[in-house]
Design a protein around this motif. Structure first.
Motif, PDB file in Angstrom:
ATOM      1  N   UNK A 363       0.826  -1.216   0.000  1.00 31.30           N
ATOM      2  CA  UNK A 363       0.000   0.000   0.000  1.00 31.30           C
ATOM      3  C   UNK A 363       0.859   1.265   0.000  1.00 31.30           C
ATOM      4  N   UNK A 364       2.113   1.130   0.404  1.00 31.24           N
ATOM      5  CA  UNK A 364       2.973   2.302   0.534  1.00 31.24           C
ATOM      6  C   UNK A 364       3.974   2.416  -0.600  1.00 31.24           C
ATOM      7  N   UNK A 365       3.757   1.654  -1.646  1.00 32.14           N
ATOM      8  CA  UNK A 365       4.634   1.733  -2.817  1.00 32.14           C
ATOM      9  C   UNK A 365       3.902   2.469  -3.936  1.00 32.14           C
ATOM     10  N   UNK A 366       4.656   3.149  -4.772  1.00 28.98           N
ATOM     11  CA  UNK A 366       4.072   3.929  -5.865  1.00 28.98           C
ATOM     12  C   UNK A 366       4.801   3.633  -7.160  1.00 28.98           C
ATOM     13  N   UNK A 367       4.072   3.735  -8.258  1.00 32.35           N
ATOM     14  CA  UNK A 367       4.688   3.568  -9.571  1.00 32.35           C
ATOM     15  C   UNK A 367       5.188   4.897 -10.125  1.00 32.35           C
ATOM     16  N   UNK A 368       4.865   6.002  -9.453  1.00 33.68           N
ATOM     17  CA  UNK A 368       5.316   7.315  -9.902  1.00 33.68           C
ATOM     18  C   UNK A 368       6.779   7.522  -9.528  1.00 33.68           C
ATOM     19  N   UNK A 369       7.520   8.259 -10.344  1.00 35.77           N
ATOM     20  CA  UNK A 369       8.922   8.548 -10.010  1.00 35.77           C
ATOM     21  C   UNK A 369       9.017   9.375  -8.727  1.00 35.77           C
ATOM     22  N   UNK A 370      10.058   9.127  -7.952  1.00 37.20           N
ATOM     23  CA  UNK A 370      10.357   9.922  -6.763  1.00 37.20           C
ATOM     24  C   UNK A 370      11.840  10.277  -6.794  1.00 37.20           C
ATOM     25  N   UNK A 371      12.219  11.276  -6.026  1.00 37.78           N
ATOM     26  CA  UNK A 371      13.621  11.657  -5.904  1.00 37.78           C
ATOM     27  C   UNK A 371      14.267  10.790  -4.826  1.00 37.78           C
ATOM     28  N   UNK A 372      15.410  10.212  -5.132  1.00 38.03           N
ATOM     29  CA  UNK A 372      16.081   9.297  -4.202  1.00 38.03           C
ATOM     30  C   UNK A 372      17.259   9.960  -3.484  1.00 38.03           C
ATOM     31  N   UNK A 373      17.343  11.285  -3.516  1.00 35.35           N
ATOM     32  CA  UNK A 373      18.429  11.969  -2.821  1.00 35.35           C
ATOM     33  C   UNK A 373      18.385  11.711  -1.322  1.00 35.35           C
ATOM     34  N   UNK A 374      17.193  11.504  -0.784  1.00 33.30           N
ATOM     35  CA  UNK A 374      17.016  11.120   0.611  1.00 33.30           C
ATOM     36  C   UNK A 374      16.166   9.849   0.657  1.00 33.30           C
ATOM     37  N   UNK A 375      16.398   8.973   1.631  1.00 29.59           N
ATOM     38  CA  UNK A 375      15.664   7.695   1.670  1.00 29.59           C
ATOM     39  C   UNK A 375      14.191   7.892   2.004  1.00 29.59           C
ATOM     40  N   UNK A 376      13.358   7.038   1.450  1.00 33.30           N
ATOM     41  CA  UNK A 376      11.941   7.060   1.799  1.00 33.30           C
ATOM     42  C   UNK A 376      11.780   6.661   3.266  1.00 33.30           C
ATOM     43  N   UNK A 377      10.954   7.405   3.987  1.00 35.77           N
ATOM     44  CA  UNK A 377      10.684   7.123   5.395  1.00 35.77           C
ATOM     45  C   UNK A 377       9.324   6.466   5.542  1.00 35.77           C
TER      46      UNK A 377
END
Length: 473
Positions: A363-377
């Motif tokens: 439920x907390x995953x997305x197919x949209x691009x995200x910036x990986x400069x900082x880790x997902x919390x």
């Protein structure tokens, strides 16, 4: 000895101590002086720039990874062009009569104000920290940019006209005697003006500045503005799986849809004000629209987004009959949503903590691009209303990450009842990391066709100034 006979390095050093306006007057004394202070003298204009505005490197150096300017100041940064553009924008804003006359240049002025906000110094530098400077939640006095932007409160007519009138065929010449621009005798647009048509010509920068600025006088005093915002927020066709049912563009890019987020902020900000009835101050405005308004808890140094702790917010919704009628109406007389009743939820209090065990939650995953400069919390916690001691708390979990580009923070909340996931909330923190608040859209987790939808907001509790409302632990 004539001052112009000095070596260029010494002359430039002397002029660097002067205000930009004084440098310009020096350039008017003769041709040689005019040539010396020309735009190509970037060293001189960088010094002049620093007399008035923050060095943008102070902000860029603290931005995460690739979202900051590589190797310091980017090649395309022109100190003279940036300085002149900002000073012209400020001059226009400080004279509300000139906004209409500057119609062809308003988008440039918008971008100049946004540039000031994006490069505002939002934390002490490494040198200041080494000298014992302690970061505070409100360090606006450290920033020349924020001092200038805060001073614009005295010229809110000009700034708000810039937000609303950029992109319109014609602009308001001046306000009426009561200060209401809609009552201006020379206002060139009728009251039947289509806000939807207006939106087609407004640049994205106008919507973004509106989000960062907050509610304006004009939108507070007209039902048409309320209806225009609602028509964005409650339109089923503006959200779908390609933008995760949130305020993102429907092109799969993961970028913010500023026009949609503008509508969300307009609707939910008024709902929040109604919900708290003046007892809590909403952290809204330019001073809350830069990073680091809330501080990192030293006991959780990995919590770059300031997830851990208490959050305050609310939600709102239309009667489902009105929502359904608006989205399924056929013909020309579609409901305008100017005066339909809108319900506001309770003041909600979230208690959140980091929870890395949720990293595998689908439920907390997305197919949209995200910036990986900082880790997902990833986080979990409880949500409860501040009224009613015996009202049960409900479970909430979610995640936070950077949107592409690294400036804004994306938030997802999943709310569960009795162990069943019920609501999905997709939000954006438009001011950046640990800034004022999160705004977005809620919908059902299963995303049934023709399901309910509405706006929500959450703010870090320490940024909300409470008075008489008692927030239960």
């Amino acid at each position: 000895m004539d001052i112009l006979d000095l070596p260029q390095e010494i002359l430039g050093h002397i002029l660097s101590y002067l205000h930009p306006a004084t440098i310009v007057r020096f350039g008017q004394t003769c041709k040689h002086a005019h040539d010396f202070i020309g735009p190509r003298n970037q060293i001189l204009w960088k010094s002049a720039f620093s007399h008035v505005f923050d060095d943008p490197n102070d902000a860029w150096s603290l931005m995460p990874g690739t979202s900051r300017a590589p190797n310091g100041t980017p090649v395309e940064w022109d100190w003279h062009w940036e300085l002149v553009g900002r000073l012209r924008a400020l001059q226009v804003i400080r004279s509300k009569w000139r906004v209409a006359d500057e119609h062809d240049h308003l988008e440039k002025h918008l971008n100049a104000v946004l540039s000031m906000l994006d490069t505002a110094k939002f934390a002490p530098t490494a040198r200041e920290l080494a000298n014992g400077k302690v970061p505070l939640e409100d360090d606006r006095y450290l920033s020349l940019n924020l001092q200038i932007l805060s001073d614009l409160d005295r010229y809110r007519d000009g700034l708000e006209n810039l937000i609303h009138d950029t992109g319109t065929p014609q602009c308001i010449k001046y306000s009426g005697s009561d200060g209401n621009p809609w009552n201006s005798p020379r206002y060139p647009v009728t009251r039947s003006m289509s806000f939807d048509e207006h939106e087609k010509h407004r640049p994205e920068s106008a919507s973004r500045l509106h989000v960062l600025y907050g509610l304006t006088v004009r939108e507070r005093i007209t039902h048409k503005a309320r209806g225009a915002a609602r028509r964005k927020v409650y339109d089923w066709h503006r959200v779908g799986p390609d933008n995760d049912y949130g305020p993102f563009k429907r092109d799969g890019s993961g970028h913010v849809d500023w026009s949609l987020l503008e509508g969300v902020c307009s609707v939910i900000s008024r709902s929040f004000e109604m919900c708290v009835d003046g007892h809590i101050a909403m952290p809204q405005g330019l001073s809350f629209s830069i990073p680091h308004r809330s501080l990192i808890d030293p006991t959780t140094p990995t919590d770059w987004a300031r997830v851990t702790g208490h959050w305050l917010g609310t939600y709102s919704f239309l009667d489902f009959a009105d929502l359904f009628a608006y989205n399924t109406w056929h013909g020309d007389a579609r409901p305008r949503l100017d005066d339909e009743p809108e319900a506001c939820g309770d003041l909600m209090k979230l208690e959140l903590k980091l929870d890395d065990t949720l990293s595998g939650d689908p439920r907390l995953h997305t197919s949209l691009p995200v910036c990986t400069d900082l880790p997902m919390l990833f986080f979990s916690g409880l949500s409860r209303a501040h009224v009613g001691v015996h009202r049960p708390a409900v479970g909430i979990r979610g995640c936070a990450c950077l949107v592409p580009g690294g400036r804004e923070v994306r938030w997802r909340f999943i709310i569960s009842y009795g162990g069943e996931d019920q609501w999905q909330l997709e939000g954006i923190q438009p001011g950046g990391i640990r800034s004022g608040g999160v705004y977005g859209l809620w919908s059902q987790c299963d995303h049934d066709t023709n399901g309910p939808v509405g706006p929500f907001c959450y703010f870090p509790a320490e940024l909300c100034k409470s008075t008489s409302v008692v927030l239960l632990a």
